[in-house]
Design a protein around this motif. Sequence first.
Motif, PDB file in Angstrom:
ATOM      1  N   THR A   1       1.296  -6.499  16.286  1.00  0.00           N
ATOM      2  CA  THR A   1       2.627  -5.947  16.062  1.00  0.00           C
ATOM      3  C   THR A   1       2.582  -4.746  15.341  1.00  0.00           C
ATOM      4  O   THR A   1       3.317  -4.301  14.695  1.00  0.00           O
ATOM      5  CB  THR A   1       1.573  -6.362  14.652  1.00  0.00           C
ATOM      6  N   GLY A   2       0.758  -3.650  15.522  1.00  0.00           N
ATOM      7  CA  GLY A   2       1.279  -2.100  16.075  1.00  0.00           C
ATOM      8  C   GLY A   2       0.241  -2.353  14.491  1.00  0.00           C
ATOM      9  O   GLY A   2       0.330  -0.714  13.866  1.00  0.00           O
ATOM     10  N   ILE A   3       0.174  -2.993  13.908  1.00  0.00           N
ATOM     11  CA  ILE A   3      -0.709  -2.982  11.918  1.00  0.00           C
ATOM     12  C   ILE A   3      -2.045  -2.466  12.184  1.00  0.00           C
ATOM     13  O   ILE A   3      -2.735  -3.089  13.185  1.00  0.00           O
ATOM     14  CB  ILE A   3       0.117  -5.033  11.490  1.00  0.00           C
ATOM     15  N   VAL A   4      -2.724  -2.489  11.627  1.00  0.00           N
ATOM     16  CA  VAL A   4      -3.619  -1.377  12.044  1.00  0.00           C
ATOM     17  C   VAL A   4      -4.014  -1.674  10.566  1.00  0.00           C
ATOM     18  O   VAL A   4      -3.968  -1.145   9.393  1.00  0.00           O
ATOM     19  CB  VAL A   4      -3.625   0.788  11.881  1.00  0.00           C
ATOM     20  N   ALA A   5      -5.752  -2.431  10.972  1.00  0.00           N
ATOM     21  CA  ALA A   5      -5.907  -2.544  10.008  1.00  0.00           C
ATOM     22  C   ALA A   5      -7.406  -1.770   9.733  1.00  0.00           C
ATOM     23  O   ALA A   5      -8.272  -1.979  10.178  1.00  0.00           O
ATOM     24  CB  ALA A   5      -6.838  -4.148   9.993  1.00  0.00           C
ATOM     25  N   ASP A   6      -7.363  -1.065   8.510  1.00  0.00           N
ATOM     26  CA  ASP A   6      -8.245   0.127   8.980  1.00  0.00           C
ATOM     27  C   ASP A   6      -9.189  -0.266   7.815  1.00  0.00           C
ATOM     28  O   ASP A   6     -10.492   0.942   7.257  1.00  0.00           O
ATOM     29  CB  ASP A   6      -7.436   1.474   8.246  1.00  0.00           C
ATOM     30  N   GLY A   7      -9.687  -1.265   7.479  1.00  0.00           N
ATOM     31  CA  GLY A   7     -10.682  -1.578   6.582  1.00  0.00           C
ATOM     32  C   GLY A   7     -10.349  -0.925   4.934  1.00  0.00           C
ATOM     33  O   GLY A   7     -11.419  -1.068   3.868  1.00  0.00           O
ATOM     34  N   GLU A   8      -9.419  -0.527   4.548  1.00  0.00           N
ATOM     35  CA  GLU A   8      -9.301   0.194   3.573  1.00  0.00           C
ATOM     36  C   GLU A   8      -8.042  -0.505   2.520  1.00  0.00           C
ATOM     37  O   GLU A   8      -8.159  -0.834   1.761  1.00  0.00           O
ATOM     38  CB  GLU A   8      -9.270   2.156   2.628  1.00  0.00           C
ATOM     39  N   ASN A   9      -6.791   0.031   3.549  1.00  0.00           N
ATOM     40  CA  ASN A   9      -5.127   0.075   2.745  1.00  0.00           C
ATOM     41  C   ASN A   9      -4.805  -1.957   3.759  1.00  0.00           C
ATOM     42  O   ASN A   9      -4.992  -2.602   3.041  1.00  0.00           O
ATOM     43  CB  ASN A   9      -4.289   0.648   3.296  1.00  0.00           C
ATOM     44  N   ILE A  10      -5.869  -1.982   5.060  1.00  0.00           N
ATOM     45  CA  ILE A  10      -5.087  -2.617   5.463  1.00  0.00           C
ATOM     46  C   ILE A  10      -6.388  -3.371   5.683  1.00  0.00           C
ATOM     47  O   ILE A  10      -6.843  -3.164   6.236  1.00  0.00           O
ATOM     48  CB  ILE A  10      -4.242  -3.019   6.419  1.00  0.00           C
ATOM     49  N   VAL A  11      -7.030  -5.012   5.271  1.00  0.00           N
ATOM     50  CA  VAL A  11      -8.254  -5.441   5.490  1.00  0.00           C
ATOM     51  C   VAL A  11      -8.189  -6.521   6.097  1.00  0.00           C
ATOM     52  O   VAL A  11      -7.483  -7.795   5.492  1.00  0.00           O
ATOM     53  CB  VAL A  11      -9.327  -5.310   3.894  1.00  0.00           C
TER      54      VAL A  11
ATOM     55  N   VAL B   1     -10.793 -18.065  12.349  1.00  0.00           N
ATOM     56  CA  VAL B   1      -9.126 -17.338  11.463  1.00  0.00           C
ATOM     57  C   VAL B   1     -10.114 -16.238  10.640  1.00  0.00           C
ATOM     58  O   VAL B   1     -10.793 -16.272   9.670  1.00  0.00           O
ATOM     59  CB  VAL B   1      -8.610 -19.209  10.478  1.00  0.00           C
ATOM     60  N   PHE B   2      -8.845 -15.845  10.522  1.00  0.00           N
ATOM     61  CA  PHE B   2      -8.609 -14.276   9.319  1.00  0.00           C
ATOM     62  C   PHE B   2      -7.059 -14.300   8.932  1.00  0.00           C
ATOM     63  O   PHE B   2      -6.394 -15.290   9.520  1.00  0.00           O
ATOM     64  CB  PHE B   2      -8.546 -13.146  10.667  1.00  0.00           C
ATOM     65  N   SER B   3      -7.098 -13.996   7.648  1.00  0.00           N
ATOM     66  CA  SER B   3      -5.627 -13.496   7.260  1.00  0.00           C
ATOM     67  C   SER B   3      -5.861 -11.998   7.078  1.00  0.00           C
ATOM     68  O   SER B   3      -6.736 -11.343   6.824  1.00  0.00           O
ATOM     69  CB  SER B   3      -5.877 -14.097   5.848  1.00  0.00           C
ATOM     70  N   VAL B   4      -4.582 -11.485   6.804  1.00  0.00           N
ATOM     71  CA  VAL B   4      -4.839 -10.312   6.482  1.00  0.00           C
ATOM     72  C   VAL B   4      -3.050  -9.647   5.388  1.00  0.00           C
ATOM     73  O   VAL B   4      -2.406 -10.736   5.576  1.00  0.00           O
ATOM     74  CB  VAL B   4      -4.296  -8.898   7.207  1.00  0.00           C
ATOM     75  N   GLU B   5      -4.171  -9.573   4.666  1.00  0.00           N
ATOM     76  CA  GLU B   5      -2.296  -9.335   3.469  1.00  0.00           C
ATOM     77  C   GLU B   5      -1.975  -7.879   3.550  1.00  0.00           C
ATOM     78  O   GLU B   5      -2.317  -6.969   4.137  1.00  0.00           O
ATOM     79  CB  GLU B   5      -2.563  -9.169   2.182  1.00  0.00           C
ATOM     80  N   VAL B   6      -0.741  -7.540   3.971  1.00  0.00           N
ATOM     81  CA  VAL B   6      -0.054  -6.369   4.189  1.00  0.00           C
ATOM     82  C   VAL B   6       1.985  -6.166   3.125  1.00  0.00           C
ATOM     83  O   VAL B   6       2.015  -6.951   2.649  1.00  0.00           O
ATOM     84  CB  VAL B   6       0.716  -6.385   5.290  1.00  0.00           C
ATOM     85  N   PRO B   7       1.400  -4.685   2.899  1.00  0.00           N
ATOM     86  CA  PRO B   7       3.069  -4.598   2.354  1.00  0.00           C
ATOM     87  C   PRO B   7       4.353  -5.352   2.820  1.00  0.00           C
ATOM     88  O   PRO B   7       4.245  -5.771   4.360  1.00  0.00           O
ATOM     89  CB  PRO B   7       3.240  -3.188   1.854  1.00  0.00           C
ATOM     90  N   ARG B   8       5.067  -6.113   2.004  1.00  0.00           N
ATOM     91  CA  ARG B   8       6.361  -6.603   3.079  1.00  0.00           C
ATOM     92  C   ARG B   8       7.216  -5.529   3.960  1.00  0.00           C
ATOM     93  O   ARG B   8       8.179  -6.425   5.176  1.00  0.00           O
ATOM     94  CB  ARG B   8       7.688  -7.305   1.662  1.00  0.00           C
ATOM     95  N   ASP B   9       7.091  -4.448   3.571  1.00  0.00           N
ATOM     96  CA  ASP B   9       8.439  -3.241   4.034  1.00  0.00           C
ATOM     97  C   ASP B   9       7.009  -2.463   5.448  1.00  0.00           C
ATOM     98  O   ASP B   9       7.641  -1.773   5.825  1.00  0.00           O
ATOM     99  CB  ASP B   9       8.766  -1.932   3.300  1.00  0.00           C
ATOM    100  N   ILE B  10       5.716  -2.986   6.235  1.00  0.00           N
ATOM    101  CA  ILE B  10       5.042  -2.888   6.870  1.00  0.00           C
ATOM    102  C   ILE B  10       6.135  -3.184   7.780  1.00  0.00           C
ATOM    103  O   ILE B  10       6.801  -3.548   8.238  1.00  0.00           O
ATOM    104  CB  ILE B  10       4.467  -3.267   6.975  1.00  0.00           C
ATOM    105  N   ALA B  11       6.135  -1.393   9.000  1.00  0.00           N
ATOM    106  CA  ALA B  11       6.592  -1.636  10.256  1.00  0.00           C
ATOM    107  C   ALA B  11       5.937  -2.752  11.176  1.00  0.00           C
ATOM    108  O   ALA B  11       5.012  -2.814  11.427  1.00  0.00           O
ATOM    109  CB  ALA B  11       6.908  -0.914  11.002  1.00  0.00           C
ATOM    110  N   ILE B  12       6.887  -3.690  11.991  1.00  0.00           N
ATOM    111  CA  ILE B  12       6.138  -4.808  13.110  1.00  0.00           C
ATOM    112  C   ILE B  12       6.467  -3.854  14.210  1.00  0.00           C
ATOM    113  O   ILE B  12       7.609  -3.689  14.483  1.00  0.00           O
ATOM    114  CB  ILE B  12       6.794  -6.130  12.651  1.00  0.00           C
ATOM    115  N   THR B  13       5.409  -4.207  15.246  1.00  0.00           N
ATOM    116  CA  THR B  13       6.147  -3.019  16.445  1.00  0.00           C
ATOM    117  C   THR B  13       5.157  -4.219  17.792  1.00  0.00           C
ATOM    118  O   THR B  13       4.324  -4.413  17.729  1.00  0.00           O
ATOM    119  CB  THR B  13       5.931  -2.309  16.696  1.00  0.00           C
TER     120      THR B  13
END
Length: 154
Positions: free
Chosen positions: A59-69, A100-112
Amino acid sequence: MTPYKIPESVLVVIHTADLQVLLIERADKPGFWQSVTGSLDAADEPLLTTATRELFEETGIVADGENIVLRDWHLSNIYTIYPVWRHRYAPGVTENTEHVFSVEVPRDIAITLSPREHLNHVWLPHLEAADKCFSSSNAEAILQLPKKFAGPKK
């Protein structure tokens, strides 16, 4: 690296605070929608490392452990590998253990998307997303989001 896939994988359910769920359509099976999934690269690869890598690769989403966990649900499912994909595993391997894992992201996050792996993506309310998944374990994880997620409910 082993020539066969390791029969241990992660499932990462991507969602927003209001439980919109991101689904991605498989390139090798158009019409098959799912959350992020992927196998361990090595038998000793930590599950969080696998989940972080697969989330980024697909997806291109980076789980940085701070903003995206990423959240580890400490839940595992054992399922029968679909016959169409069994050739990727060592002879005689018919089951996979999925963590199983989950991650909450902002709705406007870029998806690649990785075009080799996925064709399209869609955001859906969690009940619709569960209905659209081809995998029963993926659908069940999505249905558990309201219980697992401590944020606002719809």
